[in-house]
Design a protein around this motif. Structure first.
Motif, PDB file in Angstrom:
ATOM      1  N   ALA A 177      49.021  52.413  60.267  1.00 57.45           N
ATOM      2  CA  ALA A 177      50.350  52.876  60.664  1.00 57.45           C
ATOM      3  C   ALA A 177      50.246  54.182  61.448  1.00 57.45           C
ATOM      4  O   ALA A 177      50.938  54.375  62.460  1.00 57.45           O
ATOM      5  N   TRP A 178      49.362  55.084  60.999  1.00 61.17           N
ATOM      6  CA  TRP A 178      49.223  56.367  61.697  1.00 61.17           C
ATOM      7  C   TRP A 178      48.648  56.168  63.094  1.00 61.17           C
ATOM      8  O   TRP A 178      49.077  56.826  64.051  1.00 61.17           O
ATOM      9  N   ASP A 179      47.676  55.278  63.224  1.00 58.56           N
ATOM     10  CA  ASP A 179      47.095  55.013  64.547  1.00 58.56           C
ATOM     11  C   ASP A 179      48.156  54.504  65.518  1.00 58.56           C
ATOM     12  O   ASP A 179      48.185  54.897  66.699  1.00 58.56           O
ATOM     13  N   MET A 180      49.035  53.631  65.023  1.00 56.74           N
ATOM     14  CA  MET A 180      50.118  53.132  65.880  1.00 56.74           C
ATOM     15  C   MET A 180      51.113  54.239  66.192  1.00 56.74           C
ATOM     16  O   MET A 180      51.568  54.379  67.337  1.00 56.74           O
ATOM     17  N   PHE A 181      51.434  55.038  65.180  1.00 55.47           N
ATOM     18  CA  PHE A 181      52.419  56.103  65.384  1.00 55.47           C
ATOM     19  C   PHE A 181      51.894  57.170  66.340  1.00 55.47           C
ATOM     20  O   PHE A 181      52.656  57.721  67.145  1.00 55.47           O
ATOM     21  N   ALA A 182      50.600  57.457  66.279  1.00 51.78           N
ATOM     22  CA  ALA A 182      50.011  58.476  67.153  1.00 51.78           C
ATOM     23  C   ALA A 182      50.145  58.095  68.621  1.00 51.78           C
ATOM     24  O   ALA A 182      50.264  58.968  69.492  1.00 51.78           O
ATOM     25  N   SER A 183      50.146  56.812  68.889  1.00 47.28           N
ATOM     26  CA  SER A 183      50.335  56.347  70.271  1.00 47.28           C
ATOM     27  C   SER A 183      51.784  55.956  70.549  1.00 47.28           C
ATOM     28  O   SER A 183      52.096  55.430  71.614  1.00 47.28           O
ATOM     29  N   ARG A 184      52.652  56.187  69.553  1.00 45.65           N
ATOM     30  CA  ARG A 184      54.088  55.891  69.623  1.00 45.65           C
ATOM     31  C   ARG A 184      54.369  54.409  69.893  1.00 45.65           C
ATOM     32  O   ARG A 184      55.394  54.050  70.484  1.00 45.65           O
ATOM     33  N   ALA A 185      53.486  53.549  69.415  1.00 47.28           N
ATOM     34  CA  ALA A 185      53.673  52.112  69.597  1.00 47.28           C
ATOM     35  C   ALA A 185      54.856  51.624  68.759  1.00 47.28           C
ATOM     36  O   ALA A 185      54.901  51.845  67.555  1.00 47.28           O
ATOM     37  N   TYR A 186      55.802  50.977  69.392  1.00 45.83           N
ATOM     38  CA  TYR A 186      56.975  50.351  68.767  1.00 45.83           C
ATOM     39  C   TYR A 186      57.921  51.353  68.093  1.00 45.83           C
ATOM     40  O   TYR A 186      58.907  50.934  67.467  1.00 45.83           O
TER      41      TYR A 186
END
Length: 448
Positions: A404-413
């Motif tokens: 979840a953090w990896d996705m959030f760091a790239s602001r995915a979705y």
């Protein structure tokens, strides 16, 4: 005392329907003890109706009508229980696997209708033990709307107990944002629920494949294993406070045994034996063997009898206090052992009462609880279940939070959540909450 079950989303409604199917037939063996057991179970899960068919104490909620219609039809066709005619709520537009849509849009929009349905069920209870809320961590309706409903129930029934039964999605699930949904659900429920009882789809799938020998595994097979474990916890038993009669407060007894500190609310069930009907016909069970295997499942965090790592042992009593426990050893805060079946009074449970199983600051007398009943459960002559408040869920939780953090760091979705009312600050607050939960459970085994 009675339970009100709230089924949310596709997963929650399917699991809920299967739970009532199990408890509606369990214990009906004809002898006096089973009749007493069944009467208590019936009061716990069902209302009486004029036609003599038990009516489930349940509220069914989904944003799409298909699953609810299917669940109600299956119940009615069973012939031995059914849902209430006015116990369901559905719409024609789902949440699209978006947690924010369920939590921020559908929840507030339908709050009054949903709470009215719950109140109708509560008013039918002579004495209310609390709520069992069944939902998935992956989708939008189950996780988002389910979290909203849990918060509403906490506000409206501040003195009632709430247990959330959560189905953890497959590690390689089809919902791309399932780790966001898991993060938001767990962080919010930690503030409003009394305990979170979690079943992992990956583990349940292995049980179906390796223990039940099912070749083409369906969601129905998965749900049967989940509800077998769940019913083994919620069905009547002689509890710690009622050693010669069935406990009257199922959620109160459960939470008193397991949730002894507000930072530790994650519960994981393990059950033995689990096997196909064909294998069961040629099998016999003895309590020493069952308990030996179940204890090893607990300390090795195996969760199923196949593939137990027998190399994992308790830390040496001579180890220095400052030394760190072996990483693969599962340290417990509290364990509840539930034994059901023949000769249950003869079972020696001392192997679960060793201080080495538990955090050093948690005395065994407080950490271990034992429930028993001589009534066999769901076709097994003898069965044992451990509900563990331990490090069992650390690995999947840590993995989901990292993804979840990896996705959030790239602001995915992230924009899809912002669109419906969840801000980036709320994401960060949720990460902070879950990082604290992970730290608390990780520290259980550090100091001995």
């Amino acid at each position: 005392m009675s339970l009100v079950v709230v089924q949310l989303g596709q997963c929650g409604n399917q699991v809920g329907q299967q739970l009532f199917e199990v408890v509606s037939t369990d214990g009906q063996n004809g002898w006096s003890e089973s009749k007493h057991y069944w009467n208590i179970s019936r009061e716990r899960f069902f209302n009486s109706d004029t036609d003599g068919i038990p009516v489930a104490r349940a509220v069914l909620v989904d944003m799409e009508p298909k699953v609810i219609s299917h669940s109600m039809c299956k119940a009615a066709n069973s012939g031995h229980w059914r849902y209430g005619a006015q116990s369901a709520f559905c719409q024609k537009q789902g949440s699209g696997n978006n947690w924010a849509s369920g939590f921020c849009v559908h929840g507030p929009r339908h709050e009054e209708v949903l709470m009215d349905l719950v109140q109708l069920e509560v008013e039918k209870c002579e004495r209310l033990s609390g709520f069992v809320i069944m939902m998935s961590l992956a989708g939008g309706t189950g996780s988002g709307l389910g979290t909203f409903v849990t918060q509403c129930l906490r506000d409206r029934y501040p003195h009632s107990l709430i247990l959330n039964q959560l189905t953890w999605p497959y590690g390689t699930g089809e919902v791309i944002v399932q780790n966001y949904n898991t993060l938001l659900t767990l962080s919010h429920l930690y503030q409003s629920s009394d305990a979170l009882l979690i079943h992992e789809n990956d583990i349940i799938h292995k049980i179906c494949s390796q223990l039940l020998n099912i070749k083409q595994i369906s969601f129905m097979d998965i749900n049967k294993v989940i509800t077998h474990q769940l019913a083994s916890v919620l069905q009547p038993a002689y509890t710690r406070c009622h050693v010669t009669k069935y406990g009257s407060n199922p959620l109160g007894d459960l939470l008193e045994s397991l949730v002894t500190h507000p930072e530790y609310k994650l519960l994981s069930p393990m059950n033995i034996p689990q096997m196909s009907d064909t294998s069961l016909q040629f099998s016999t069970f003895a309590w020493p063997g069952l308990l030996k295997h179940l204890r090893q499942m607990l300390i090795a965090n195996t969760k199923m009898e196949a593939g137990i790592d027998w190399r994992v042992t308790l830390p040496s009593p001579a180890a220095k206090v400052s030394q760190k426990r072996e990483l693969h050893f599962n340290t417990s805060l509290a364990n509840l052992l539930i034994l059901r079946g023949k000769d249950v009074q003869e079972a020696d449970t001392s192997c679960f009462q060793e201080q080495g199983l538990y955090a050093s600051w948690m005395p065994v007398d407080s950490a271990f609880s034992l429930w028993r009943t001589p009534t066999s459960f769901n076709k097994y002559e003898k069965s044992a279940t451990v509900v563990s408040n331990s490090q069992c869920l650390l690995k999947p939780l840590d993995c989901a939070m990292k993804k979840a953090w990896d996705m959030f760091a790239s602001r995915a979705y992230v924009h899809q959540y912002i669109k419906h009312g969840i801000s980036e600050e709320e994401f960060l607050d949720s990460f902070t909450t879950m990082e604290q939960v992970i730290a608390s459970y990780s520290n259980l085994g550090l100091c001995r």
